[in-house]
Design a protein around this motif. Sequence first.
Motif, mmCIF file in Angstrom:
data_model
loop_
_atom_site.group_PDB
_atom_site.id
_atom_site.type_symbol
_atom_site.label_atom_id
_atom_site.label_comp_id
_atom_site.label_asym_id
_atom_site.label_seq_id
_atom_site.Cartn_x
_atom_site.Cartn_y
_atom_site.Cartn_z
ATOM 1 N N ASP A 337 -5.031 0.468 15.992
ATOM 2 C CA ASP A 337 -6.414 0.063 15.722
ATOM 3 C C ASP A 337 -6.975 0.838 14.523
ATOM 4 O O ASP A 337 -8.181 0.898 14.312
ATOM 5 C CB ASP A 337 -7.303 0.192 16.959
ATOM 6 N N GLY A 338 -6.085 1.453 13.743
ATOM 7 C CA GLY A 338 -6.496 2.105 12.496
ATOM 8 C C GLY A 338 -6.019 1.272 11.318
ATOM 9 O O GLY A 338 -5.404 0.216 11.479
ATOM 10 N N PHE A 339 -6.325 1.744 10.103
ATOM 11 C CA PHE A 339 -5.852 1.044 8.904
ATOM 12 C C PHE A 339 -5.652 2.060 7.794
ATOM 13 O O PHE A 339 -6.116 3.196 7.885
ATOM 14 C CB PHE A 339 -6.837 -0.052 8.496
ATOM 15 N N GLU A 340 -4.952 1.635 6.749
ATOM 16 C CA GLU A 340 -4.647 2.533 5.636
ATOM 17 C C GLU A 340 -5.768 2.545 4.610
ATOM 18 O O GLU A 340 -6.324 1.488 4.291
ATOM 19 C CB GLU A 340 -3.394 2.026 4.916
ATOM 20 N N GLN A 341 -6.057 3.744 4.093
ATOM 21 C CA GLN A 341 -7.034 3.854 3.010
ATOM 22 C C GLN A 341 -6.326 4.522 1.841
ATOM 23 O O GLN A 341 -5.804 5.621 1.992
ATOM 24 C CB GLN A 341 -8.224 4.703 3.440
ATOM 25 N N SER A 342 -6.320 3.866 0.678
ATOM 26 C CA SER A 342 -5.589 4.405 -0.473
ATOM 27 C C SER A 342 -6.403 5.472 -1.188
ATOM 28 O O SER A 342 -7.603 5.616 -0.950
ATOM 29 C CB SER A 342 -5.280 3.276 -1.460
ATOM 30 N N ALA A 343 -5.739 6.197 -2.084
ATOM 31 C CA ALA A 343 -6.447 7.045 -3.052
ATOM 32 C C ALA A 343 -7.172 6.098 -4.021
ATOM 33 O O ALA A 343 -6.881 4.896 -4.054
ATOM 34 C CB ALA A 343 -5.440 7.904 -3.798
ATOM 35 N N PRO A 344 -8.121 6.622 -4.820
ATOM 36 C CA PRO A 344 -8.807 5.736 -5.775
ATOM 37 C C PRO A 344 -7.828 4.935 -6.636
ATOM 38 O O PRO A 344 -6.814 5.463 -7.087
ATOM 39 C CB PRO A 344 -9.626 6.709 -6.615
ATOM 40 N N ILE A 345 -8.136 3.662 -6.841
ATOM 41 C CA ILE A 345 -7.281 2.795 -7.656
ATOM 42 C C ILE A 345 -7.865 2.627 -9.059
ATOM 43 O O ILE A 345 -7.347 1.873 -9.873
ATOM 44 C CB ILE A 345 -7.082 1.413 -6.984
ATOM 45 N N ALA A 346 -8.972 3.326 -9.344
ATOM 46 C CA ALA A 346 -9.591 3.329 -10.680
ATOM 47 C C ALA A 346 -10.243 4.693 -10.868
ATOM 48 O O ALA A 346 -10.773 5.252 -9.917
ATOM 49 C CB ALA A 346 -10.627 2.220 -10.775
ATOM 50 N N PRO A 347 -10.180 5.255 -12.093
ATOM 51 C CA PRO A 347 -10.673 6.624 -12.285
ATOM 52 C C PRO A 347 -12.195 6.761 -12.327
ATOM 53 O O PRO A 347 -12.710 7.855 -12.115
ATOM 54 C CB PRO A 347 -10.062 7.033 -13.634
ATOM 55 N N ILE A 348 -12.915 5.679 -12.603
ATOM 56 C CA ILE A 348 -14.366 5.780 -12.807
ATOM 57 C C ILE A 348 -15.087 5.239 -11.567
ATOM 58 O O ILE A 348 -14.738 4.154 -11.096
ATOM 59 C CB ILE A 348 -14.778 5.000 -14.079
#
Length: 488
Positions: A337-348
């Motif tokens: 019941d969780g999900f993946e969260q990525s690191a930022p995909i854009a620097p700004i």
Amino acid sequence: MVKFPDTPTFAGYNEPMRFEADLVDLEVEGEVPADMNGAFFHVRPDPHYPPKFGDDIYFGGDGAVSAFYFDHGRVHFKHRYVRTDKYVAEEKAGEALFGAYRNPLGDDESVKGKYRGTANTNVLVHGGKLWALKEDSPPVLMDPWTLETEGYTDLDGKLTAQTFTAHPKIDPKTGQMIAFSYAAKGLCTASIAYIEIAPDGTLEREVYLEPPYYSMIHDFAVTEDYVVFPVLPVIGSWQRLEAGLPHFGYDPNKEMYLGVMPRGGDAKDVRWFSAPACFNAHVLNAFNEGQNVHIDLPVGQSNGMPFFPDVTGAPFNPETAAPMMIRWTVDMGSNSDGFEQSAPIAPIPGELPRIDDRYAMHPYRHGWYHTADPTKPVDLPSTPADIGLFFVNTLVHQDFMTGAPQTYWGGPDIVFQEMQFVPKSKDAPEGEGWLLALANHGNSRRTDLLIFDPLRLAEGPQTTISLPFMLRSGVHGNWAPAENMPTT
Ligand code: V55
Ligand code: FE
């Protein structure tokens, strides 16, 4: 007597404009592409009367719709208030009759039970009508050419949900409008309706589901096969309204949830995935690879809207609130019941994200969004803090394939409004076309509509279309290609 209060929402840069206009052949510097035919609609909150109780938030202003009609190199302009039930009743009375933002308890007896909507958040053409939207009420339909208001619609009696999102999506393959309602069964109810509308504007499906709690669901995500409802802890309740608190507040101690439903499904098919509190307002894009559902969006780690204060009393923190583009991935095939969260995909960091809408719901490469660059000088009649969410001095193009951003800073007296991508032709490659951005000159109080090459943003505008007045900082808009405009 009409006299606006001397508060940040109504004074300085944010002074209401309160006009309507018709202009034939706007002044142009550079070339308006002769093959760019259609209309650009955009809407702003622009209070017609001073607020009933001394002050209110910016989101409470009456919707004023701007239309730029592009006709073989000529550009014409129209600007009209949406004649909502609220606008009409207040104009007759000569004063505000409705109380604070989304709190009916302070409304005048004469308007009890009327729609409180302002139609101030988004406008788009669908089925030959211009839909003017505010998430607390049903859609208002307007004539795309005259901007005359037809009024609220229940879609031939088929729309039972009491509200309608300002962020419907158009499925680029089917032409359907995919929409939803929250507070679908009435003010502060934990009730969502999922809504499908045919290309001709006929309601085809309305499916009810229940979120874990009532919250502001400003936007949602749609892929080819799934729909995702983000329940973030921007909470509200009748108790808050009775206590005279702002409708919404941010509760950092509540879990956030993603409700994922197959597009053909109903309440029994919804799965809820959760994570600790975070803040989001808009979705950039979403798509699914089989049962993996990807949602790309700007996310902040604390409250992003200071006028909906933190329920713990924590002060607004611009550093932790800074929205970074990330990717959430939900696996509908897993038991988790969780999900993946990525690191930022854009620097700004930034908000008001847009894409080439032909790639909505599908894998895509390009995004455009706004940012407030704090390193740049500011010369405006209000401080950036007083302009708040609407203070935007820099446009960003993000190429998600190369990872490289391009930016364009407007100048110390410029405040930008949401961008719009216009494809060069129906089957031009992604990103090939024109990028529109409204640029407000905050001191001379004039607005330019700028045209950029979307993939060469840093080069600056190729064309400047000028208005002899300013369009108050607004929210969202959309391009209607000529073939989507009704024939006159
Ligand atoms: C938003 C805007 C609104 C609103 C609720 O950007 C959320 C989010 C302009 O009105 O009423
Ligand atoms: Fe929005």
